[in-house]
Design an enzyme around this catalytic site. Structure first.
Site, PDB file in Angstrom:
ATOM      1  N   HIS A 125       0.883  -1.110  -0.099  1.00 26.87           N
ATOM      2  CA  HIS A 125      -0.216   0.000   0.076  1.00 26.87           C
ATOM      3  C   HIS A 125       0.732   1.362   0.039  1.00 26.87           C
ATOM      4  CE1 HIS A 125      -3.968   2.216   1.129  1.00 26.87           C
ATOM      5  NE2 HIS A 125      -2.880   3.027   1.523  1.00 26.87           N
ATOM      6  N   GLU A 126       1.819   1.439   0.922  1.00 30.06           N
ATOM      7  CA  GLU A 126       2.573   2.482   1.024  1.00 30.06           C
ATOM      8  C   GLU A 126       3.556   2.743  -0.136  1.00 30.06           C
ATOM      9  OE1 GLU A 126       1.756   4.533   2.989  1.00 30.06           O
ATOM     10  OE2 GLU A 126       0.507   3.167   4.178  1.00 30.06           O
ATOM     11  N   HIS A 129       1.741   4.549  -2.825  1.00 32.77           N
ATOM     12  CA  HIS A 129       2.088   6.080  -2.562  1.00 32.77           C
ATOM     13  C   HIS A 129       3.285   6.556  -2.946  1.00 32.77           C
ATOM     14  CE1 HIS A 129      -1.859   6.195  -0.790  1.00 32.77           C
ATOM     15  NE2 HIS A 129      -1.632   5.638   0.281  1.00 32.77           N
TER      16      HIS A 129
END
EC number: 3.4.24.-
Length: 246
Positions: A125-126, A129
Protein backbone atom coordinates in the site's frame (compact mmCIF):
# COMPACT_ATOMS: atom_id res chain seq x y z
CA UNK A 1 13.00 8.12 -2.33
CA UNK A 2 16.42 8.48 -3.84
CA UNK A 3 15.96 10.80 -6.80
CA UNK A 4 12.29 11.24 -5.93
CA UNK A 5 10.46 14.34 -7.19
CA UNK A 6 10.76 16.16 -3.87
CA UNK A 7 14.54 15.90 -4.16
CA UNK A 8 14.64 17.15 -7.74
CA UNK A 9 12.23 20.07 -7.45
CA UNK A 10 12.24 23.19 -5.32
CA UNK A 11 11.22 22.45 -1.73
CA UNK A 12 7.75 23.23 -0.32
CA UNK A 13 6.86 26.65 1.00
CA UNK A 14 7.16 27.33 4.72
CA UNK A 15 3.41 27.06 5.30
CA UNK A 16 3.25 23.69 3.57
CA UNK A 17 6.27 22.46 5.55
CA UNK A 18 4.48 23.29 8.81
CA UNK A 19 1.39 21.42 7.63
CA UNK A 20 3.51 18.40 6.68
CA UNK A 21 5.11 18.36 10.12
CA UNK A 22 1.73 18.70 11.86
CA UNK A 23 0.16 15.81 9.92
CA UNK A 24 3.18 13.54 10.39
CA UNK A 25 3.48 14.15 14.13
CA UNK A 26 -0.26 13.62 14.69
CA UNK A 27 -0.16 10.08 13.33
CA UNK A 28 3.50 9.16 13.80
CA UNK A 29 4.58 10.61 17.18
CA UNK A 30 8.18 9.40 16.80
CA UNK A 31 8.63 11.79 13.87
CA UNK A 32 10.63 14.82 14.96
CA UNK A 33 9.71 18.30 13.80
CA UNK A 34 12.32 17.92 11.06
CA UNK A 35 10.53 14.83 9.78
CA UNK A 36 13.02 12.24 11.07
CA UNK A 37 12.20 9.36 13.44
CA UNK A 38 13.66 9.37 16.91
CA UNK A 39 16.22 6.60 17.37
CA UNK A 40 16.89 5.55 20.96
CA UNK A 41 20.18 3.82 21.79
CA UNK A 42 18.47 0.50 22.57
CA UNK A 43 15.63 0.82 20.04
CA UNK A 44 16.89 -2.03 17.85
CA UNK A 45 16.72 -4.44 20.79
CA UNK A 46 13.01 -4.07 21.41
CA UNK A 47 11.11 -7.19 20.39
CA UNK A 48 8.48 -5.30 18.38
CA UNK A 49 11.17 -3.52 16.40
CA UNK A 50 13.05 -6.75 15.69
CA UNK A 51 9.87 -8.46 14.49
CA UNK A 52 9.04 -5.49 12.30
CA UNK A 53 12.49 -5.49 10.71
CA UNK A 54 12.39 -9.24 10.03
CA UNK A 55 8.91 -9.08 8.52
CA UNK A 56 9.92 -6.14 6.36
CA UNK A 57 12.98 -8.01 5.07
CA UNK A 58 10.87 -11.05 4.16
CA UNK A 59 8.32 -8.85 2.39
CA UNK A 60 10.97 -7.09 0.33
CA UNK A 61 12.58 -10.37 -0.68
CA UNK A 62 9.54 -12.55 -1.40
CA UNK A 63 6.30 -10.63 -1.99
CA UNK A 64 5.45 -10.36 -5.72
CA UNK A 65 3.50 -7.10 -5.33
CA UNK A 66 6.44 -5.48 -3.58
CA UNK A 67 9.08 -6.88 -5.94
CA UNK A 68 7.23 -5.36 -8.91
CA UNK A 69 6.88 -2.00 -7.16
CA UNK A 70 10.57 -1.95 -6.23
CA UNK A 71 11.52 -2.63 -9.84
CA UNK A 72 9.12 0.06 -11.05
CA UNK A 73 10.55 2.58 -8.59
CA UNK A 74 14.09 1.81 -9.75
CA UNK A 75 13.00 2.04 -13.38
CA UNK A 76 11.52 5.49 -12.65
CA UNK A 77 14.73 6.76 -11.08
CA UNK A 78 13.64 6.33 -7.45
CA UNK A 79 15.54 3.27 -6.26
CA UNK A 80 14.49 2.15 -2.78
CA UNK A 81 16.96 1.52 0.03
CA UNK A 82 15.68 -0.52 2.97
CA UNK A 83 17.62 1.36 5.65
CA UNK A 84 16.97 4.82 4.20
CA UNK A 85 13.36 4.57 3.07
CA UNK A 86 11.67 2.39 5.73
CA UNK A 87 11.29 3.04 9.44
CA UNK A 88 9.64 0.79 12.05
CA UNK A 89 8.02 2.99 14.70
CA UNK A 90 5.18 3.10 17.22
CA UNK A 91 2.13 4.96 15.91
CA UNK A 92 -1.00 6.52 17.35
CA UNK A 93 -4.40 4.84 17.12
CA UNK A 94 -4.85 1.85 14.85
CA UNK A 95 -2.83 3.20 11.91
CA UNK A 96 -0.71 0.48 10.29
CA UNK A 97 1.65 2.63 8.28
CA UNK A 98 2.10 5.72 6.19
CA UNK A 99 4.16 7.48 3.56
CA UNK A 100 5.93 10.54 4.95
CA UNK A 101 6.36 12.68 1.84
CA UNK A 102 8.48 15.23 3.72
CA UNK A 103 11.26 12.63 4.10
CA UNK A 104 10.32 10.22 1.27
CA UNK A 105 10.11 7.53 3.93
CA UNK A 106 7.63 4.73 4.63
CA UNK A 107 6.64 4.41 8.29
CA UNK A 108 5.68 0.91 9.45
CA UNK A 109 3.71 0.86 12.70
CA UNK A 110 5.43 -1.89 14.66
CA UNK A 111 2.84 -1.72 17.44
CA UNK A 112 -0.03 -2.37 14.99
CA UNK A 113 1.43 -4.83 12.45
CA UNK A 114 1.15 -8.26 14.04
CA UNK A 115 1.71 -10.80 11.24
CA UNK A 116 3.49 -11.27 7.92
CA UNK A 117 0.38 -10.99 5.75
CA UNK A 118 -0.43 -7.63 7.30
CA UNK A 119 3.13 -6.42 6.72
CA UNK A 120 2.87 -7.48 3.07
CA UNK A 121 -0.29 -5.42 2.57
CA UNK A 122 1.02 -2.35 4.38
CA UNK A 123 4.33 -2.25 2.49
CA UNK A 124 2.52 -2.73 -0.82
CA UNK A 125 0.00 0.00 0.00
CA UNK A 126 2.66 2.51 1.01
CA UNK A 127 4.95 1.68 -1.92
CA UNK A 128 2.08 2.59 -4.26
CA UNK A 129 2.02 6.01 -2.60
CA UNK A 130 5.80 6.22 -2.96
CA UNK A 131 5.52 5.28 -6.64
CA UNK A 132 2.93 8.02 -7.17
CA UNK A 133 5.22 10.46 -5.36
CA UNK A 134 8.06 9.47 -7.68
CA UNK A 135 6.23 9.70 -10.99
CA UNK A 136 4.17 12.87 -10.39
CA UNK A 137 4.21 16.05 -8.34
CA UNK A 138 1.60 14.97 -5.78
CA UNK A 139 0.38 17.73 -3.48
CA UNK A 140 -0.26 15.46 -0.48
CA UNK A 141 -0.96 18.11 2.10
CA UNK A 142 -3.07 20.81 0.46
CA UNK A 143 -4.88 19.05 -2.41
CA UNK A 144 -7.35 16.49 -1.09
CA UNK A 145 -8.04 15.20 -4.62
CA UNK A 146 -4.38 14.22 -5.06
CA UNK A 147 -4.45 12.31 -1.78
CA UNK A 148 -7.77 10.69 -2.67
CA UNK A 149 -6.45 9.52 -6.04
CA UNK A 150 -3.43 7.81 -4.52
CA UNK A 151 -5.59 6.22 -1.81
CA UNK A 152 -7.96 4.85 -4.47
CA UNK A 153 -5.01 3.39 -6.36
CA UNK A 154 -3.49 1.90 -3.20
CA UNK A 155 -6.76 0.28 -2.12
CA UNK A 156 -7.35 -1.04 -5.63
CA UNK A 157 -3.88 -2.43 -6.37
CA UNK A 158 -2.49 -3.53 -2.99
CA UNK A 159 -4.75 -6.56 -2.50
CA UNK A 160 -6.45 -4.82 0.41
CA UNK A 161 -9.83 -5.45 -1.23
CA UNK A 162 -9.17 -9.08 -2.12
CA UNK A 163 -11.99 -11.54 -1.57
CA UNK A 164 -10.12 -13.18 1.31
CA UNK A 165 -9.63 -9.89 3.14
CA UNK A 166 -13.24 -8.86 2.63
CA UNK A 167 -14.52 -12.19 3.94
CA UNK A 168 -12.26 -11.76 6.96
CA UNK A 169 -13.89 -8.35 7.53
CA UNK A 170 -17.34 -10.02 7.17
CA UNK A 171 -18.07 -7.86 4.14
CA UNK A 172 -19.97 -9.70 1.43
CA UNK A 173 -21.35 -8.60 -1.90
CA UNK A 174 -21.54 -9.52 -5.54
CA UNK A 175 -22.16 -6.71 -8.01
CA UNK A 176 -19.27 -4.21 -8.08
CA UNK A 177 -18.20 -5.25 -4.60
CA UNK A 178 -14.54 -4.57 -5.37
CA UNK A 179 -15.31 -0.99 -6.38
CA UNK A 180 -17.34 -0.48 -3.20
CA UNK A 181 -14.49 -1.80 -1.09
CA UNK A 182 -11.98 0.49 -2.82
CA UNK A 183 -14.18 3.53 -2.20
CA UNK A 184 -14.65 2.61 1.46
CA UNK A 185 -10.98 1.84 2.12
CA UNK A 186 -9.80 5.00 0.37
CA UNK A 187 -12.22 7.09 2.43
CA UNK A 188 -11.05 5.49 5.68
CA UNK A 189 -7.40 6.07 4.75
CA UNK A 190 -8.05 9.77 4.16
CA UNK A 191 -9.89 10.10 7.47
CA UNK A 192 -6.96 8.45 9.27
CA UNK A 193 -4.61 11.28 8.30
CA UNK A 194 -6.88 14.30 7.78
CA UNK A 195 -9.13 16.07 10.25
CA UNK A 196 -12.10 16.35 7.88
CA UNK A 197 -15.65 15.02 7.79
CA UNK A 198 -16.53 11.69 6.21
CA UNK A 199 -18.69 13.54 3.70
CA UNK A 200 -15.76 15.65 2.49
CA UNK A 201 -13.53 12.57 2.21
CA UNK A 202 -16.17 10.62 0.28
CA UNK A 203 -16.75 13.55 -2.07
CA UNK A 204 -13.03 13.71 -2.88
CA UNK A 205 -12.95 9.97 -3.57
CA UNK A 206 -16.03 10.17 -5.80
CA UNK A 207 -14.57 13.05 -7.82
CA UNK A 208 -11.41 11.16 -8.77
CA UNK A 209 -12.63 7.59 -8.64
CA UNK A 210 -13.17 6.75 -12.31
CA UNK A 211 -9.79 7.91 -13.59
CA UNK A 212 -7.77 6.75 -10.58
CA UNK A 213 -9.49 3.36 -10.27
CA UNK A 214 -8.59 2.68 -13.91
CA UNK A 215 -4.95 3.72 -13.47
CA UNK A 216 -3.24 0.37 -12.88
CA UNK A 217 0.40 1.45 -13.16
CA UNK A 218 2.82 -0.16 -12.66
CA UNK A 219 0.87 -3.44 -12.55
CA UNK A 220 -0.95 -3.05 -15.86
CA UNK A 221 -3.96 -4.84 -14.33
CA UNK A 222 -5.69 -5.23 -10.97
CA UNK A 223 -3.60 -7.88 -9.16
CA UNK A 224 -6.38 -9.64 -7.24
CA UNK A 225 -3.95 -12.14 -5.70
CA UNK A 226 -0.28 -13.13 -5.67
CA UNK A 227 -0.63 -15.14 -8.87
CA UNK A 228 -1.90 -12.06 -10.71
CA UNK A 229 0.93 -10.05 -9.16
CA UNK A 230 3.52 -12.55 -10.41
CA UNK A 231 2.06 -12.34 -13.93
CA UNK A 232 2.11 -8.55 -13.71
CA UNK A 233 5.76 -8.60 -12.60
CA UNK A 234 6.67 -10.91 -15.48
CA UNK A 235 4.91 -8.60 -17.96
CA UNK A 236 6.66 -5.56 -16.47
CA UNK A 237 10.07 -7.21 -16.89
CA UNK A 238 9.22 -8.24 -20.45
CA UNK A 239 8.03 -4.71 -21.23
CA UNK A 240 11.45 -3.39 -20.21
CA UNK A 241 13.16 -5.94 -22.45
CA UNK A 242 10.92 -4.99 -25.37
CA UNK A 243 11.63 -1.27 -25.13
CA UNK A 244 15.36 -1.86 -24.66
CA UNK A 245 15.45 -3.60 -28.06
CA UNK A 246 13.70 -0.82 -29.98
Amino acid sequence: MAGAPDERRRGPAAGEQLQQQHVSCQVFPERLAQGNPQQGFFSSFFTSNQKCQLRLLKTLETNPYVKLLLDAMKHSGCAVNKDRHFSCEDCNGNVSGGFDASTSQIVLCQNNIHNQAHMNRVVTHELIHAFDHCRAHVDWFTNIRHLACSEVRAANLSGDCSLVNEIFRLHFGLKQHHQTCVRDRATLSILAVRNISKEVAKKAVDEVFESCFNDHEPFGRIPHNKTYARYAHRDFENRDRYYSNI
